[in-house]
Design an enzyme around this catalytic site. Structure first.
Site, short mmCIF file in Angstrom:
data_model
loop_
_atom_site.label_atom_id
_atom_site.label_comp_id
_atom_site.label_asym_id
_atom_site.label_seq_id
_atom_site.Cartn_x
_atom_site.Cartn_y
_atom_site.Cartn_z
N GLY A 2 0.91 -1.16 -0.04
CA GLY A 2 -0.02 -0.12 0.08
C GLY A 2 0.80 1.26 -0.07
N ILE A 3 0.44 2.29 0.82
CA ILE A 3 0.89 3.36 0.78
C ILE A 3 2.37 3.56 1.17
CG2 ILE A 3 0.81 5.93 2.07
CD1 ILE A 3 -2.31 5.71 1.78
N ASP B 160 6.97 -4.25 14.93
CA ASP B 160 5.68 -4.18 15.72
C ASP B 160 5.62 -2.71 16.24
OD1 ASP B 160 3.34 -4.02 17.07
OD2 ASP B 160 3.25 -6.23 17.46
N ASN C 149 3.84 5.29 9.19
CA ASN C 149 2.69 4.75 8.27
C ASN C 149 1.77 3.96 8.74
OD1 ASN C 149 1.19 4.63 5.23
ND2 ASN C 149 2.22 2.72 5.77
N TYR D 284 -10.77 4.71 14.75
CA TYR D 284 -9.96 5.05 13.41
C TYR D 284 -9.86 6.54 13.40
CZ TYR D 284 -8.03 5.33 8.80
OH TYR D 284 -7.06 5.72 7.78
N LYS E 173 -6.75 8.91 14.39
CA LYS E 173 -6.13 9.58 13.30
C LYS E 173 -6.04 11.36 13.61
CE LYS E 173 -4.72 6.67 10.34
NZ LYS E 173 -3.15 6.40 10.06
N ILE F 102 -7.82 6.23 -0.89
CA ILE F 102 -6.63 6.13 -1.72
C ILE F 102 -6.66 4.59 -2.04
CG2 ILE F 102 -4.29 5.93 -1.78
CD1 ILE F 102 -5.19 8.83 -1.85
N PRO G 287 -4.63 -1.75 0.23
CA PRO G 287 -5.34 -2.79 0.65
C PRO G 287 -6.22 -2.44 1.98
CG PRO G 287 -2.80 -3.32 0.26
CD PRO G 287 -3.07 -1.93 0.18
#
Length: 263
Positions: free
Chosen positions: A18-19, A59, A82, A153, A157, A188, A191
């Protein structure tokens, strides 16, 4: 390639796909030495081989992993925090404010927020001797608005957004040229979205519905986030710190009328 990151040592978390992987690729193309980290050993190894990068299992929730990283790599020029989860990866349980469990709430914050806190702390310690560097935290458009179906989430964020500014001010207060900025992607294609898109005939309809309110009427690409990360990591962004860059196809700007069409 323009070698905008030539000679810089960059560490990226959540970089197996991903990103994170896209940022790793863009950094390599710009001349950086890159260490990809992730918790997924199999995908991380694939990414490292594909991009020609060093890799390390990390981790982000575990303080001792960061301590071990600091012993192996006591200096860094760029750190990209990220690694993140939505809460939907391994559970179909509700994530709304009323029905989310405390366990699920904490699990999301452990990765997204605790991981970013530890990553920023490591970065400061790895950069302060040279008194320069760039920290890039991947937040989200969800950190700027409420998300009823993904409370943890959105909360995590939003906290990343604020902590980024705190880190930027702390470094400036100490006289270090260590910049800290956040990137806020919206839809975006990566996954992370897969659990929400489904499969088969319904997938296309779901994707279309998810971006119907986006003025540009499409999902973004991971490479578009990576391009912003390259800019923030480079010396050309030397006067940018404590700020946020949204990559959302214009959704936070408001609504846009559909282009006119002549029959």
């Amino acid at each position: 390639m323009t070698d905008r990151l030539n000679g810089k040592f960059c560490i990226i978390t959540g970089a197996a796909r991903g990103i994170g992987k896209a940022i790793g690729q863009a950094f390599v193309e710009e001349g950086a030495r890159v260490l990809l980290t992730d918790i997924d050993a199999v995908e991380l190894a694939k990414a490292g081989e594909e991009l020609g990068c060093r890799t390390r299992i990390l981790d982000v929730r575990v303080e001792s992993h960061w301590d071990d990283l600091s012993k192996k790599y006591p200096e860094a020029d760029v750190v990209v925090n990220n690694a993140g989860v939505t809460g939907f990866e391994t559970s179909a349980a509700p994530q709304d404010p009323e029905n989310a469990t405390l366990e699920d709430w904490r699990a999301v914050h452990q990765v997204n927020l605790d991981g970013t806190f530890l990553g920023c702390r490591y970065a400061i310690q790895a950069m302060k001797e040279k008194s320069e560097g760039a920290i890039i935290n991947i937040s989200s458009r969800s950190g700027m608005v409420g998300i009823p179906g993904a409370a943890a989430y959105a909360s995590s964020k939003a906290a990343i957004r604020n902590h980024t500014k705190t880190v930027a001010l702390y470094c400036a207060q100490n006289g270090w040229n260590i910049r800290c900025n956040s990137i806020h992607p919206a839809a975006i294609m990566s996954p992370m979205w897969e659990p929400m898109l489904g499969t088969g005939a319904a997938r296309e309809a779901t994707m279309k519905a998810l971006v119907k309110d986006t003025p540009l009427q499409r999902f973004g690409d991971s490479s578009e986030v990576a391009a912003v990360a390259v800019m923030l990591a480079s010396d050309e962004a030397g006067y940018i710190t404590g700020t946020e860059i949204t990559i959302d196809g214009g959704i936070l700007a408001g609504s846009a009328a559909a282009p006119g069409r002549e029959d």
